[in-house]
Design a protein around this motif. Structure first.
Motif, mmCIF file in Angstrom:
data_model
loop_
_atom_site.group_PDB
_atom_site.id
_atom_site.type_symbol
_atom_site.label_atom_id
_atom_site.label_comp_id
_atom_site.label_asym_id
_atom_site.label_seq_id
_atom_site.Cartn_x
_atom_site.Cartn_y
_atom_site.Cartn_z
ATOM 1 N N GLN A 46 11.387 45.693 11.394
ATOM 2 C CA GLN A 46 12.100 45.395 10.153
ATOM 3 C C GLN A 46 13.517 44.883 10.404
ATOM 4 O O GLN A 46 14.121 44.276 9.518
ATOM 5 C CB GLN A 46 12.149 46.636 9.268
ATOM 6 C CG GLN A 46 10.777 47.122 8.836
ATOM 7 C CD GLN A 46 10.827 48.427 8.058
ATOM 8 O OE1 GLN A 46 11.900 48.910 7.714
ATOM 9 N NE2 GLN A 46 9.669 48.991 7.786
ATOM 10 N N SER A 82 12.225 40.213 7.899
ATOM 11 C CA SER A 82 12.687 40.669 6.597
ATOM 12 C C SER A 82 11.611 40.425 5.539
ATOM 13 O O SER A 82 10.618 39.724 5.794
ATOM 14 C CB SER A 82 13.971 39.927 6.219
ATOM 15 O OG SER A 82 13.673 38.597 5.833
ATOM 16 N N PRO A 83 11.791 40.960 4.339
ATOM 17 C CA PRO A 83 10.823 40.699 3.260
ATOM 18 C C PRO A 83 10.724 39.221 2.894
ATOM 19 O O PRO A 83 9.745 38.801 2.275
ATOM 20 C CB PRO A 83 11.384 41.521 2.084
ATOM 21 C CG PRO A 83 12.171 42.615 2.727
ATOM 22 C CD PRO A 83 12.780 41.985 3.945
ATOM 23 N N THR A 84 11.733 38.431 3.263
ATOM 24 C CA THR A 84 11.714 36.999 2.942
ATOM 25 C C THR A 84 11.281 36.129 4.121
ATOM 26 O O THR A 84 11.299 34.894 4.018
ATOM 27 C CB THR A 84 13.100 36.552 2.454
ATOM 28 O OG1 THR A 84 14.100 36.952 3.398
ATOM 29 C CG2 THR A 84 13.419 37.161 1.097
ATOM 30 N N LYS A 88 8.998 34.006 6.154
ATOM 31 C CA LYS A 88 7.798 33.279 5.757
ATOM 32 C C LYS A 88 6.804 33.128 6.900
ATOM 33 O O LYS A 88 5.591 33.157 6.683
ATOM 34 C CB LYS A 88 8.185 31.882 5.243
ATOM 35 C CG LYS A 88 7.003 30.997 4.839
ATOM 36 C CD LYS A 88 6.211 31.598 3.700
ATOM 37 C CE LYS A 88 5.072 30.685 3.270
ATOM 38 N NZ LYS A 88 4.257 31.279 2.183
ATOM 39 N N THR A 144 4.914 45.249 8.315
ATOM 40 C CA THR A 144 6.238 44.703 8.003
ATOM 41 C C THR A 144 6.191 43.422 7.190
ATOM 42 O O THR A 144 7.018 43.209 6.296
ATOM 43 C CB THR A 144 7.021 44.434 9.308
ATOM 44 O OG1 THR A 144 7.083 45.629 10.079
ATOM 45 C CG2 THR A 144 8.433 43.955 9.005
ATOM 46 N N SER A 177 5.415 40.395 4.613
ATOM 47 C CA SER A 177 5.237 40.408 3.158
ATOM 48 C C SER A 177 4.009 39.611 2.741
ATOM 49 O O SER A 177 3.481 38.787 3.496
ATOM 50 C CB SER A 177 6.475 39.827 2.477
ATOM 51 O OG SER A 177 7.633 40.561 2.810
ATOM 52 N N THR A 178 3.580 39.852 1.525
ATOM 53 C CA THR A 178 2.460 39.114 0.951
ATOM 54 C C THR A 178 2.723 37.607 1.015
ATOM 55 O O THR A 178 3.821 37.144 0.697
ATOM 56 C CB THR A 178 2.249 39.531 -0.511
ATOM 57 O OG1 THR A 178 1.974 40.933 -0.557
ATOM 58 C CG2 THR A 178 1.100 38.770 -1.143
ATOM 59 N N SER A 228 3.145 35.784 3.568
ATOM 60 C CA SER A 228 3.754 35.315 4.812
ATOM 61 C C SER A 228 2.644 34.981 5.801
ATOM 62 O O SER A 228 1.491 35.383 5.644
ATOM 63 C CB SER A 228 4.699 36.371 5.384
ATOM 64 O OG SER A 228 4.007 37.581 5.668
ATOM 65 N N ARG A 257 -0.913 36.863 5.124
ATOM 66 C CA ARG A 257 -0.857 38.274 4.712
ATOM 67 C C ARG A 257 -1.273 38.394 3.258
ATOM 68 O O ARG A 257 -0.737 37.705 2.384
ATOM 69 C CB ARG A 257 0.582 38.794 4.907
ATOM 70 C CG ARG A 257 0.783 40.268 4.578
ATOM 71 C CD ARG A 257 0.093 41.156 5.610
ATOM 72 N NE ARG A 257 0.539 42.535 5.497
ATOM 73 C CZ ARG A 257 0.031 43.432 4.637
ATOM 74 N NH1 ARG A 257 -0.928 43.072 3.815
ATOM 75 N NH2 ARG A 257 0.516 44.658 4.614
#
Length: 363
Positions: free
Chosen positions: A230, A234-236, A238, A267, A269-270, A272, A356
């Motif tokens: 993490q 990050s959540p952003t 891609k 870790t 995100s959807t 990615s 993901r």
């Protein structure tokens, strides 16, 4: 995994004359009957990539002694020695990363529709204020730096305010190599004092520093503490790449490599993407638990990403990934007309792209 660098004991000599890259010499592997990349990258852009390596890393035929030392270390799997000197890293990157960079540039071009879906990249006035975040695991040797910059330089013509933010993670100390290549990507090449006014006006960098930023983190990804991914992903984020890295990780430790993939699953995100490029077919196999049976890298990868979570939960809806693109054997061939001070090679590879899924989507 990470590649390394070394320090040359040979005093610098006059710059070697650029020579044509030999594209007619047969490659190490016979590619007859195999698919080849589309070859959609302009020759001028590929030459610009090679020029960046030439100017940043100063490849020379006089590096041959250092190259032999590096090859000896790699043959003995003494990676600490192979990637333990600054000059070793420079010579390694100047020899093997340029052709990889051109191959990766074609790969990125081939998969960009999945990274930027539903975007009319050819339409006038398209812009995107959201930076594209990419993490390259095992990406310290510089090929990913230049390929990402070149790829984004094309797309940025249609996304003038968008930025590409890249993070390169590797076990070896590639800080200097990454910094040097990035510098030459975002600064115009040096010109002779006798260059014409027209040449000076046309002398532009591949990208601006505001458009392309990168950072390097030295880390053995097999030794990442729990949840430490993490700090990089990050959540952003891609896209996460594993270019000619995953099979080395499996060869080092299958359980640790599987655990790394599990950490990425937890870790990322959807929507990615995880992009894996490696040596094809039987050249990417590993032994499990010291036994005689050997498993293809792709089988292990699919097992972990597509089957294992569902098997453990007993529910297909627990599947966390879908495979959106896969090819077990492709070629990238260097086009005629490229110039580089030392010989380069074609690239044969397998490619697999995973998306993901949202929790509970089940595909």
């Amino acid at each position: 995994m990470g590649k390394a660098k070394a320090a040359s004991q040979v005093p610098p000599k006059a710059k070697a004359k650029a020579r044509k890259v030999n594209t007619s010499k047969p490659s190490k592997y016979d590619n007859r009957g195999l698919d080849e990349s589309d070859g959609t990258v302009p020759l001028e852009l590929q030459q610009t990539c090679l020029n960046i390596f030439r100017d940043a890393l100063r490849p020379s035929v006089e590096d041959v002694t250092v190259l032999q030392e590096i090859k000896g270390c790699l043959f003995n799997r003494d990676f600490a020695a192979a990637f333990g000197k600054e000059e070793y890293l420079r010579v390694y990157a100047s020899r093997w990363s340029p052709s990889r960079a051109l191959g990766y540039l074609q790969v990125l071009t081939d998969v960009q529709e999945y990274m930027l879906p539903n975007q009319d990249l050819a339409g006038p006035g398209y812009s995107n204020h959201i930076p594209l975040e990419v993490v390259c695991l095992g990406g310290g040797a510089g090929a990913e730096v230049v390929s990402l910059a070149a790829w984004w330089s094309v797309l940025s013509k249609f996304m003038p305010v968008a930025a590409l933010q890249a993070c390169f993670v590797d076990i070896a100390a590639w800080h200097t190599t990454v910094k040097a290549l990035h510098k030459h990507c975002v600064n115009a090449p040096e010109l002779s004092q006798y260059a014409s006014a027209n040449a000076r006006e046309a002398n532009l960098p591949l990208l601006s520093e505001q458009t392309f930023s990168c950072r390097f983190q030295q880390q053995d990804v097999l030794q990442w503490p729990e949840n430490a991914t993490q700090s990089v992903i990050s959540p952003t984020t891609k896209l996460v790449t594993l270019f000619f890295t995953l099979n080395e990780l499996y060869s080092t430790s299958v359980p640790k490599a599987q655990h790394l993939l599990s950490q990425l699953t937890a870790t990322m995100s959807t929507d990615s993407l995880l992009l894996v490029v490696d040596s094809p077919g039987s050249y990417s196999t590993v032994s499990l638990s010291g036994g005689e049976r050997r498993y293809p890298m792709l089988w292990l990868l699919d097992y972990t990403l597509l089957a294992d979570t569902a098997r453990k939960a007993g529910d297909a809806s627990s599947v966390r990934w879908e495979k959106v693109m896969s090819d077990e054997s492709k070629w990238f061939r260097l086009p005629p007309g490229l110039e580089y001070p030392i010989e380069l090679e074609n690239m044969r590879y397998q490619i697999h792209l995973y998306r993901r899924l949202a929790p509970g989507s089940g595909g």
